[in-house]
Design a protein around this motif. Structure first.
Motif, PDB file in Angstrom:
ATOM      1  N   GLU A 136       0.849  -1.195   0.000  1.00  0.00           N
ATOM      2  CA  GLU A 136       0.000   0.000   0.000  1.00  0.00           C
ATOM      3  C   GLU A 136       0.880   1.238   0.000  1.00  0.00           C
ATOM      4  O   GLU A 136       1.898   1.274   0.696  1.00  0.00           O
ATOM      5  CB  GLU A 136      -0.883   0.045   1.257  1.00  0.00           C
ATOM      6  N   LEU A 137       0.487   2.229  -0.756  1.00  0.00           N
ATOM      7  CA  LEU A 137       1.119   3.537  -0.701  1.00  0.00           C
ATOM      8  C   LEU A 137       0.075   4.495  -0.162  1.00  0.00           C
ATOM      9  O   LEU A 137      -1.025   4.611  -0.726  1.00  0.00           O
ATOM     10  CB  LEU A 137       1.584   3.997  -2.084  1.00  0.00           C
ATOM     11  N   VAL A 138       0.396   5.146   0.955  1.00  0.00           N
ATOM     12  CA  VAL A 138      -0.530   6.086   1.574  1.00  0.00           C
ATOM     13  C   VAL A 138       0.196   7.414   1.757  1.00  0.00           C
ATOM     14  O   VAL A 138       1.255   7.471   2.379  1.00  0.00           O
ATOM     15  CB  VAL A 138      -1.024   5.577   2.947  1.00  0.00           C
ATOM     16  N   VAL A 139      -0.387   8.452   1.209  1.00  0.00           N
ATOM     17  CA  VAL A 139       0.128   9.802   1.393  1.00  0.00           C
ATOM     18  C   VAL A 139      -0.712  10.430   2.496  1.00  0.00           C
ATOM     19  O   VAL A 139      -1.943  10.415   2.421  1.00  0.00           O
ATOM     20  CB  VAL A 139       0.020  10.628   0.086  1.00  0.00           C
ATOM     21  N   GLU A 140      -0.050  10.956   3.539  1.00  0.00           N
ATOM     22  CA  GLU A 140      -0.780  11.559   4.647  1.00  0.00           C
ATOM     23  C   GLU A 140      -0.521  13.040   4.719  1.00  0.00           C
ATOM     24  O   GLU A 140       0.543  13.516   4.337  1.00  0.00           O
ATOM     25  CB  GLU A 140      -0.368  10.896   5.972  1.00  0.00           C
TER      26      GLU A 140
END
Length: 150
Positions: A136-140
């Motif tokens: 998963e790639l999650v930008v926060e």
């Protein structure tokens, strides 16, 4: 998709689910079909509790454990994606590899449409001795609404 499936597309999606259930030796139940349909209709990241509220309208007496079990089964069948990005577990009807963006203030999660090749990360994990299943790639950060609010 965005909840605008034609009746033919919805019928095809339901037929795929029925075939996937039968292929795995699973029973085709009204609960599984309704929950699968709701997930496609909502067409966004949802919690099991949200699905329960909607499913209860069509399936009186359906329980939260049944909803969780069904959503997890849909994930195993490739009909949904389990997204864990901090906060409650979400279920996503969009199953192809894609990134997510998450607001650290309000918790909102949305798809982020960028080219994503998880193959290198999965390969590196295998080289490190892991048996990876997904990446998963999650930008926060802060969403526009939270940033505007101060």
């Amino acid at each position: 998709m965005k909840g605008t499936q034609t009746p033919a597309e919805e019928s095809a999606a339901e037929a795929r689910l029925v075939a996937a259930l039968r292929e795995r030796g699973q029973r085709v139940t009204s609960q599984r079909l309704v929950i699968g349909r709701l997930l496609r209709e909502l067409d966004r990241h949802v919690t099991a509790e949200e699905v329960l509220r909607r499913a209860s309208e069509q399936l009186p007496g359906v329980s939260l454990p049944t909803v969780y079990a069904t959503l997890d089964l849909l994930t195993e069948l490739g009909e949904a994606r389990r997204v864990s990005v901090g906060g409650p577990v979400l279920y996503d009807p969009r199953v192809e590899d894609h990134a997510h963006v998450r607001c650290r203030e309000c918790g909102r999660v949305e798809d982020l449409d960028v080219p994503l090749d998880a193959g290198r990360a999965l390969g590196a994990a295998r080289a490190a001795g892991f048996a990876p299943e997904t990446a998963e790639l999650v930008v926060e950060g802060r969403c526009a609404a939270c940033a505007a609010a101060g």
